[in-house]
Design a protein around this motif. Structure first.
Motif, PDB file in Angstrom:
ATOM      1  N   GLU A   6       0.877  -1.163   0.000  1.00  0.00           N
ATOM      2  CA  GLU A   6       0.000   0.000   0.000  1.00  0.00           C
ATOM      3  C   GLU A   6       0.920   1.220   0.000  1.00  0.00           C
ATOM      4  O   GLU A   6       1.806   1.327   0.857  1.00  0.00           O
ATOM      5  N   VAL A   7       0.727   2.133  -0.963  1.00  0.00           N
ATOM      6  CA  VAL A   7       1.696   3.208  -1.163  1.00  0.00           C
ATOM      7  C   VAL A   7       1.039   4.583  -1.101  1.00  0.00           C
ATOM      8  O   VAL A   7      -0.013   4.808  -1.685  1.00  0.00           O
ATOM      9  N   SER A   8       1.709   5.499  -0.388  1.00  0.00           N
ATOM     10  CA  SER A   8       1.400   6.928  -0.433  1.00  0.00           C
ATOM     11  C   SER A   8       2.622   7.586  -1.036  1.00  0.00           C
ATOM     12  O   SER A   8       3.737   7.079  -0.915  1.00  0.00           O
ATOM     13  N   GLU A   9       2.430   8.738  -1.667  1.00  0.00           N
ATOM     14  CA  GLU A   9       3.556   9.394  -2.316  1.00  0.00           C
ATOM     15  C   GLU A   9       3.489  10.901  -2.154  1.00  0.00           C
ATOM     16  O   GLU A   9       2.404  11.483  -2.083  1.00  0.00           O
ATOM     17  N   VAL A  10       4.667  11.516  -2.065  1.00  0.00           N
ATOM     18  CA  VAL A  10       4.804  12.966  -2.062  1.00  0.00           C
ATOM     19  C   VAL A  10       6.034  13.327  -2.871  1.00  0.00           C
ATOM     20  O   VAL A  10       6.919  12.494  -3.076  1.00  0.00           O
ATOM     21  N   ALA A  11       6.095  14.606  -3.306  1.00  0.00           N
ATOM     22  CA  ALA A  11       7.152  15.045  -4.206  1.00  0.00           C
ATOM     23  C   ALA A  11       8.223  15.900  -3.538  1.00  0.00           C
ATOM     24  O   ALA A  11       9.129  16.373  -4.214  1.00  0.00           O
ATOM     25  N   SER A  12       8.128  16.114  -2.232  1.00  0.00           N
ATOM     26  CA  SER A  12       9.143  16.941  -1.570  1.00  0.00           C
ATOM     27  C   SER A  12       9.256  16.560  -0.104  1.00  0.00           C
ATOM     28  O   SER A  12       8.350  15.948   0.475  1.00  0.00           O
ATOM     29  N   GLY A  13      10.360  16.971   0.477  1.00  0.00           N
ATOM     30  CA  GLY A  13      10.548  16.749   1.900  1.00  0.00           C
ATOM     31  C   GLY A  13       9.541  17.521   2.723  1.00  0.00           C
ATOM     32  O   GLY A  13       9.025  17.010   3.726  1.00  0.00           O
ATOM     33  N   SER A  14       9.233  18.736   2.298  1.00  0.00           N
ATOM     34  CA  SER A  14       8.254  19.534   3.049  1.00  0.00           C
ATOM     35  C   SER A  14       6.869  18.904   2.998  1.00  0.00           C
ATOM     36  O   SER A  14       6.148  18.905   4.002  1.00  0.00           O
ATOM     37  N   GLN A  15       6.488  18.314   1.857  1.00  0.00           N
ATOM     38  CA  GLN A  15       5.198  17.626   1.775  1.00  0.00           C
ATOM     39  C   GLN A  15       5.185  16.404   2.691  1.00  0.00           C
ATOM     40  O   GLN A  15       4.170  16.099   3.319  1.00  0.00           O
ATOM     41  N   ALA A  16       6.306  15.707   2.785  1.00  0.00           N
ATOM     42  CA  ALA A  16       6.386  14.538   3.668  1.00  0.00           C
ATOM     43  C   ALA A  16       6.209  14.953   5.122  1.00  0.00           C
ATOM     44  O   ALA A  16       5.505  14.285   5.882  1.00  0.00           O
ATOM     45  N   LEU A  17       6.809  16.078   5.506  1.00  0.00           N
ATOM     46  CA  LEU A  17       6.668  16.554   6.880  1.00  0.00           C
ATOM     47  C   LEU A  17       5.242  17.027   7.153  1.00  0.00           C
ATOM     48  O   LEU A  17       4.708  16.783   8.240  1.00  0.00           O
TER      49      LEU A  17
END
Length: 114
Positions: free
Chosen positions: A26-37
């Motif tokens: 099961e995968v979630s995705e983001v395009a930047s470190g700030s989005q991950a935080l």
């Protein structure tokens, strides 16, 4: 197993997400470190983190450290195309780009059985 993919290159991110989903993750995705935080602050729970190191907003070292503070046993797999000062969280694994999805799936599969 829930995996968060943090990758700023759209092609690499798409490849990783597709490969992981095809392998049953099961995968979630983001395009930047700030989005991950930002995602971390929403209360998302993940079992593993697959993160690039050089990212806009916050680097992969910072992202992994923040996620580990919240989830102390989180599995962390770093991927990078650059030789740089390494600062992985304890137990984190570093793969060099280009990597094969079989490598990623093998590591995550090992962690899933622990």
């Amino acid at each position: 197993m829930k995996v968060l993919v943090v990758e700023d290159d759209p092609f690499v991110r798409e490849m990783a997400v597709a490969g992981l989903e095809d392998a049953g993750f099961e995968v979630s995705e983001v395009a930047s470190g700030s989005q991950a935080l930002e995602l971390l602050h929403t209360g998302i729970a993940v079992d593993a983190l697959l993160t690039d190191i050089r990212l806009p907003g916050a680097d992969g070292w910072t992202v992994a450290k923040a996620y580990r503070e919240r989830f102390p046993h989180l599995s962390v797999l770093y991927v990078t195309g650059y030789a740089e000062r390494m600062m992985p969280v304890p137990g984190g694994i570093i793969l060099s780009k280009p990597y094969r999805m079989a490598q990623v799936i093998g590591v995550l599969g090992t962690w899933a059985t622990l």
